[in-house]
Design a protein around this motif. Structure first.
Motif, PDB file in Angstrom:
ATOM      1  N   LEU A 196       0.754  -1.193   0.068  1.00  0.00           N
ATOM      2  CA  LEU A 196       0.034  -0.098  -0.022  1.00  0.00           C
ATOM      3  C   LEU A 196       0.805   1.204  -0.006  1.00  0.00           C
ATOM      4  O   LEU A 196       0.810   2.194   0.829  1.00  0.00           O
ATOM      5  N   PRO A 197       1.804   1.575  -0.861  1.00  0.00           N
ATOM      6  CA  PRO A 197       2.495   2.628  -0.941  1.00  0.00           C
ATOM      7  C   PRO A 197       1.545   3.813  -1.155  1.00  0.00           C
ATOM      8  O   PRO A 197       0.827   3.981  -1.976  1.00  0.00           O
ATOM      9  N   GLY A 198       2.170   4.808  -0.266  1.00  0.00           N
ATOM     10  CA  GLY A 198       1.403   6.138  -0.199  1.00  0.00           C
ATOM     11  C   GLY A 198       0.183   6.116   0.609  1.00  0.00           C
ATOM     12  O   GLY A 198      -0.456   7.159   0.875  1.00  0.00           O
ATOM     13  N   VAL A 199      -0.321   5.018   1.293  1.00  0.00           N
ATOM     14  CA  VAL A 199      -1.263   4.881   2.197  1.00  0.00           C
ATOM     15  C   VAL A 199      -0.816   4.942   3.317  1.00  0.00           C
ATOM     16  O   VAL A 199      -0.032   4.097   3.763  1.00  0.00           O
ATOM     17  N   PRO A 200      -1.221   5.943   4.421  1.00  0.00           N
ATOM     18  CA  PRO A 200      -1.006   5.889   5.850  1.00  0.00           C
ATOM     19  C   PRO A 200      -1.394   4.512   6.412  1.00  0.00           C
ATOM     20  O   PRO A 200      -2.530   4.125   6.583  1.00  0.00           O
ATOM     21  N   VAL A 201      -0.337   3.738   6.961  1.00  0.00           N
ATOM     22  CA  VAL A 201      -0.675   2.377   7.705  1.00  0.00           C
ATOM     23  C   VAL A 201       0.023   2.580   8.834  1.00  0.00           C
ATOM     24  O   VAL A 201       1.148   2.904   9.130  1.00  0.00           O
ATOM     25  N   ALA A 202      -0.726   2.012   9.942  1.00  0.00           N
ATOM     26  CA  ALA A 202      -0.144   2.138  11.324  1.00  0.00           C
ATOM     27  C   ALA A 202      -0.524   0.894  11.824  1.00  0.00           C
ATOM     28  O   ALA A 202      -1.605   0.084  11.808  1.00  0.00           O
ATOM     29  N   GLY A 203       0.488   0.128  12.751  1.00  0.00           N
ATOM     30  CA  GLY A 203       0.259  -0.920  13.475  1.00  0.00           C
ATOM     31  C   GLY A 203      -0.310  -0.885  14.838  1.00  0.00           C
ATOM     32  O   GLY A 203       0.293   0.104  15.385  1.00  0.00           O
ATOM     33  N   ALA A 204      -1.500  -1.087  15.505  1.00  0.00           N
ATOM     34  CA  ALA A 204      -1.679  -0.983  16.914  1.00  0.00           C
ATOM     35  C   ALA A 204      -1.987  -2.208  17.422  1.00  0.00           C
ATOM     36  O   ALA A 204      -1.870  -3.323  16.922  1.00  0.00           O
ATOM     37  N   SER A 205      -2.551  -2.315  18.725  1.00  0.00           N
ATOM     38  CA  SER A 205      -2.676  -3.504  19.419  1.00  0.00           C
ATOM     39  C   SER A 205      -3.950  -3.253  20.319  1.00  0.00           C
ATOM     40  O   SER A 205      -4.327  -2.139  20.538  1.00  0.00           O
ATOM     41  N   VAL A 206      -4.726  -4.283  20.768  1.00  0.00           N
ATOM     42  CA  VAL A 206      -5.617  -4.183  21.574  1.00  0.00           C
ATOM     43  C   VAL A 206      -5.739  -5.289  22.604  1.00  0.00           C
ATOM     44  O   VAL A 206      -5.451  -6.378  22.289  1.00  0.00           O
ATOM     45  N   ALA A 207      -6.177  -5.028  23.792  1.00  0.00           N
ATOM     46  CA  ALA A 207      -6.261  -6.065  24.603  1.00  0.00           C
ATOM     47  C   ALA A 207      -7.780  -6.074  25.222  1.00  0.00           C
ATOM     48  O   ALA A 207      -8.391  -4.935  25.360  1.00  0.00           O
TER      49      ALA A 207
END
Length: 291
Positions: A114-125
């Motif tokens: 996904l070049p150019g797309v804002p991508v972020a890794g998150a976590s959930v508990a």
């Protein structure tokens, strides 16, 4: 409040379904993206959540097998499901993506695709169980999301913050992912190895538990995320003794599992940094891993 963004929750299982339900209840336009059978069931019955924290009820969530073009993607599949859903996400060219996948290896392929797309890794508990395709039991008295500072302006993070979960934004992506991964890996591998709930699994062989903790922490430090064995042990001791892990349940049922995304990933980190991982190897060998 709805800001006009369409949120596509890819993987409307226990966690994804809960997210979709909460966002819909908060007034956002939400699309649950899943397999045909799941989509058909959600179209017919909606998504029902049973929760002491948020109350119980049914939300009529739109369901599709494809990601709507330009949507904000909230990725909530199991790690092994990424290859199946990623092509469809790429075609949709999302406005942004927040990933809640377990592990630490998925972010590079997501960004490459996904070049150019804002991508972020998150976590959930959270503790949630999908009782059926459309019914989710939210069992824990919390939903805690951790997102990196870089995702502070994300529409998905803002929407989830207003929808009910406790959301903390801060730190680097690696810090966020490894904070969960250290606990998840230690707990999931030991409960799966011993085929026992957390309390018994952690105390069955103190030397093995200590070795696993040491190897997990060494891998985290080698990847640039400082950690201490004492802190991880304290966190493990805070886990309810009767807790069972999804990896443990999946392996016991002979179902697809995240063993490679958890144990295999740690072994690969160890190999890259010349860190011996005999305890992890012992566990993975016993569990039948070929990584």
């Amino acid at each position: 409040m709805d800001d006009g963004t369409v949120f596509a929750v890819v993987g409307p299982g226990a966690v994804g379904g809960l997210f979709a339900w909460l966002l819909k209840r908060a007034g956002h336009e939400v699309v649950a993206v899943g397999r045909p059978a799941t989509v058909e069931a959600i179209r017919r019955d909606g998504i029902e959540v049973r929760s002491e924290q948020f109350g119980s009820g049914v939300e009529r969530v739109r369901a599709e097998t494809e990601v709507p073009a330009g949507a904000g993607v909230i990725l909530a599949t199991k790690a092994y499901g990424l290859d199946d859903v990623l092509p469809g996400i790429v075609v949709a060219r999302p406005s942004e993506m927040i990933s809640f996948l377990n592990g630490v290896e998925h972010m590079a392929p997501l960004r490459a695709a996904l070049p150019g797309v804002p991508v972020a890794g998150a976590s959930v508990a959270v503790s949630a169980l999908r009782a059926s395709m459309t019914v989710i039991d939210h069992r824990s008295p919390f939903v805690r999301i951790e997102a990196p500072e870089a995702a502070a302006g994300s529409a998905s993070v803002r929407a989830l913050t207003g929808a009910g979960p406790s959301v903390r934004v801060g730190g680097t992506e690696a810090e966020v992912l490894w904070a969960k991964f250290r606990l998840l890996a230690s707990l999931a591998l030991l409960t799966s190895y011993w085929r026992q709930p957390a309390g018994t699994a952690l105390s069955e062989d103190p030397e093995l538990t200590e070795a696993v903790v040491a190897e997990v922490v060494a891998c985290s430090v080698a990847e640039g995320v400082p950690a201490s064995e004492l802190d991880l042990v304290r966190t493990l001791r805070s886990v309810p003794g009767g807790m069972r892990t999804s990896l443990q349940e999946d392996l016991a049922a002979g179902a697809p599992s995240e063993l490679d995304a958890i144990g295999g990933a740690l072994q690969r980190v160890g190999e890259r940094h010349a860190i011996p991982t005999p305890a992890l190897t012992r566990i993975l060998t016993a569990l039948g891993s070929n990584v």
